[in-house]
Design a protein around this motif. Structure first.
Motif, PDB file in Angstrom:
ATOM      1  N   LEU A 190       0.822  -1.201   0.000  1.00 57.50           N
ATOM      2  CA  LEU A 190       0.000   0.000   0.000  1.00 57.50           C
ATOM      3  C   LEU A 190       0.862   1.260   0.000  1.00 57.50           C
ATOM      4  N   ILE A 191       1.940   1.262   0.781  1.00 56.94           N
ATOM      5  CA  ILE A 191       2.845   2.419   0.789  1.00 56.94           C
ATOM      6  C   ILE A 191       3.486   2.603  -0.575  1.00 56.94           C
ATOM      7  N   ALA A 192       3.899   1.495  -1.215  1.00 54.79           N
ATOM      8  CA  ALA A 192       4.482   1.592  -2.554  1.00 54.79           C
ATOM      9  C   ALA A 192       3.474   2.140  -3.554  1.00 54.79           C
ATOM     10  N   THR A 193       2.219   1.737  -3.401  1.00 58.01           N
ATOM     11  CA  THR A 193       1.172   2.241  -4.303  1.00 58.01           C
ATOM     12  C   THR A 193       0.972   3.747  -4.131  1.00 58.01           C
ATOM     13  N   VAL A 194       0.875   4.186  -2.879  1.00 62.45           N
ATOM     14  CA  VAL A 194       0.672   5.617  -2.625  1.00 62.45           C
ATOM     15  C   VAL A 194       1.877   6.432  -3.085  1.00 62.45           C
ATOM     16  N   LEU A 195       3.083   5.937  -2.833  1.00 60.00           N
ATOM     17  CA  LEU A 195       4.275   6.663  -3.274  1.00 60.00           C
ATOM     18  C   LEU A 195       4.345   6.737  -4.796  1.00 60.00           C
ATOM     19  N   ALA A 196       3.971   5.651  -5.469  1.00 65.19           N
ATOM     20  CA  ALA A 196       3.979   5.671  -6.932  1.00 65.19           C
ATOM     21  C   ALA A 196       3.010   6.711  -7.473  1.00 65.19           C
ATOM     22  N   VAL A 197       1.846   6.818  -6.848  1.00 67.09           N
ATOM     23  CA  VAL A 197       0.847   7.782  -7.312  1.00 67.09           C
ATOM     24  C   VAL A 197       1.297   9.219  -7.046  1.00 67.09           C
ATOM     25  N   VAL A 243       4.600  10.366  -6.128  1.00 66.07           N
ATOM     26  CA  VAL A 243       5.978  10.760  -6.416  1.00 66.07           C
ATOM     27  C   VAL A 243       6.355  10.551  -7.870  1.00 66.07           C
ATOM     28  N   LEU A 244       5.895   9.470  -8.480  1.00 62.25           N
ATOM     29  CA  LEU A 244       6.378   9.131  -9.818  1.00 62.25           C
ATOM     30  C   LEU A 244       6.037  10.160 -10.887  1.00 62.25           C
ATOM     31  N   PRO A 245       4.792  10.671 -10.973  1.00 61.07           N
ATOM     32  CA  PRO A 245       4.500  11.647 -12.047  1.00 61.07           C
ATOM     33  C   PRO A 245       5.388  12.884 -12.032  1.00 61.07           C
ATOM     34  N   PRO A 246       5.679  13.526 -10.876  1.00 60.16           N
ATOM     35  CA  PRO A 246       6.583  14.682 -10.925  1.00 60.16           C
ATOM     36  C   PRO A 246       8.022  14.321 -11.299  1.00 60.16           C
ATOM     37  N   LEU A 247       8.459  13.095 -10.966  1.00 64.93           N
ATOM     38  CA  LEU A 247       9.841  12.713 -11.266  1.00 64.93           C
ATOM     39  C   LEU A 247      10.058  12.383 -12.732  1.00 64.93           C
ATOM     40  N   VAL A 248       9.067  11.758 -13.349  1.00 66.27           N
ATOM     41  CA  VAL A 248       9.196  11.353 -14.746  1.00 66.27           C
ATOM     42  C   VAL A 248       8.788  12.518 -15.643  1.00 66.27           C
ATOM     43  N   GLN A 249       9.712  12.999 -16.409  1.00 65.54           N
ATOM     44  CA  GLN A 249       9.449  14.151 -17.270  1.00 65.54           C
ATOM     45  C   GLN A 249       8.862  13.686 -18.605  1.00 65.54           C
ATOM     46  N   LEU A 250       7.694  13.072 -18.525  1.00 67.50           N
ATOM     47  CA  LEU A 250       7.008  12.600 -19.720  1.00 67.50           C
ATOM     48  C   LEU A 250       5.544  12.994 -19.628  1.00 67.50           C
ATOM     49  N   ASP A 251       4.956  13.223 -20.778  1.00 65.16           N
ATOM     50  CA  ASP A 251       3.534  13.524 -20.855  1.00 65.16           C
ATOM     51  C   ASP A 251       2.790  12.221 -21.063  1.00 65.16           C
ATOM     52  N   GLU A 252       1.888  11.896 -20.143  1.00 71.50           N
ATOM     53  CA  GLU A 252       1.195  10.613 -20.253  1.00 71.50           C
ATOM     54  C   GLU A 252       0.234  10.571 -21.426  1.00 71.50           C
ATOM     55  N   GLN A 253      -0.070  11.724 -22.018  1.00 70.22           N
ATOM     56  CA  GLN A 253      -0.934  11.776 -23.192  1.00 70.22           C
ATOM     57  C   GLN A 253      -0.147  11.922 -24.492  1.00 70.22           C
ATOM     58  N   ALA A 254       1.187  11.998 -24.394  1.00 67.52           N
ATOM     59  CA  ALA A 254       2.004  12.217 -25.593  1.00 67.52           C
ATOM     60  C   ALA A 254       1.928  10.993 -26.504  1.00 67.52           C
ATOM     61  N   VAL A 255       1.546  11.204 -27.751  1.00 63.47           N
ATOM     62  CA  VAL A 255       1.397  10.126 -28.732  1.00 63.47           C
ATOM     63  C   VAL A 255       2.670  10.044 -29.573  1.00 63.47           C
ATOM     64  N   GLU A 256       3.196   8.838 -29.705  1.00 66.47           N
ATOM     65  CA  GLU A 256       4.386   8.590 -30.528  1.00 66.47           C
ATOM     66  C   GLU A 256       4.159   7.277 -31.279  1.00 66.47           C
TER      67      GLU A 256
END
Length: 293
Positions: A33-40, A42-55
């Motif tokens: 549960l802690i890993a799930t909450v941290l992923a939700v 912490v991960l989006p600000p750390l990863v400099q990617l657009d989740e809607q970016a189409v390639e």
């Protein structure tokens, strides 16, 4: 003495094994549960990617170092999409669980405290709504609104308060026969005062446990509605919409767009269920006496 000693040793060993198993289960569930909450969080600000970016040149790539969970049919990073989908599912699950718990607690406490024809009438309403499948009633409610997060929250909240109402009503009925309740009534306390000062605080632990157990159920309900195309818009990252869009890829042999969103639903469900089960063993006197053997 010699006959009772092995039996006593066996019971103590059984109790110790149960406590050890419960400890492992609680720690594993808490870690997940802690890993799930941290992923939700912490991960989006750390990863400099657009989740809607189409390639399109990178569509349906298998898991790799650049894309740990692979990419979907539009070349979007599946890890980031799953994290955003999990964020939406958790939001819907928590909000719907709180809504359903508030409604169920109010209805169950009212029916149990007032009793008589009020209790009978309320429980007939509960039985009537319980006869309709949750998913069918949820589809009917969602169909009246535009696709979005809050219509799904309203749909799940309005279809999942019935079990909480039954639990709270049963707890209130058992509490009404307690001596301190009789003493409060004999002292001139009104039904409203007895319900607010004595009955409601006593049922809050059971209501809170029902709310926690309802979160994963609400997440699955939201995923089912989104999978059917009735919950969130198709362009929104939701675990249900991700699985829905990956059906064609699965038939073509690409397993990762279906497997990983499914795991993002299963892992939080198991974590919450494990913690809630340990909580239930602590608040239930019968379970607690078994664990002490």
């Amino acid at each position: 003495m010699t006959c009772d000693a092995p039996a006593e040793t066996a019971w103590r060993s059984y109790g110790a094994n149960r406590r050890s198993t419960r400890t492992v289960r609680v720690r594993t569930s808490a870690t997940l549960l802690i890993a799930t909450v941290l992923a939700v969080l912490v991960l989006p600000p750390l990863v400099q990617l657009d989740e809607q970016a189409v390639e399109l040149a990178a569509k349906l790539l298998p898991p790799s170092r650049a894309h740990p969970l692979g990419t979907d049919d539009l070349g979007r990073d599946l890890l980031l999409r799953c994290v955003y989908g999990l964020r939406v599912s958790l939001l819907v699950g928590v909000a719907a669980a709180v809504t359903a718990t508030v409604i169920g607690t109010a209805v169950g406490a009212t029916a149990g405290a007032l009793g008589g024809w009020v209790d009978r009438g309320v429980m007939r309403v509960v039985d009537t709504f319980s006869s309709v499948p949750h998913l069918l009633l949820g589809i009917f409610i969602v169909a009246m609104f535009r696709p979005g997060v809050w219509p799904v929250v309203v749909s799940v909240g309005l279809t999942h308060w019935l079990s909480t109402a039954r639990i709270v009503r049963a707890e209130v009925l058992s509490l009404r026969s307690r001596p301190y309740i009789d003493a409060a009534v004999s002292g001139g306390a009104s039904r409203w005062r007895v319900a607010v000062r004595h009955l409601l605080p006593a049922v809050l632990p059971q209501a809170a446990l029902a709310a926690v157990l309802m979160v994963p159920h609400a997440m699955w309900h939201e995923s089912a509605l989104s999978f059917l195309g009735l919950g969130l818009p198709t362009h929104t990252a939701s675990l249900g919409t991700l699985i829905n869009s990956a059906r064609g890829s699965l038939l073509a042999g690409q397993w990762w767009p279906t497997l990983f969103p499914g795991l993002f639903i299963i892992v939080p469900t198991l974590a919450i269920a494990g913690l809630a089960g340990a909580w239930r063993e602590r608040v239930s006197p019968r379970r607690r006496s078994e664990l002490m053997l």
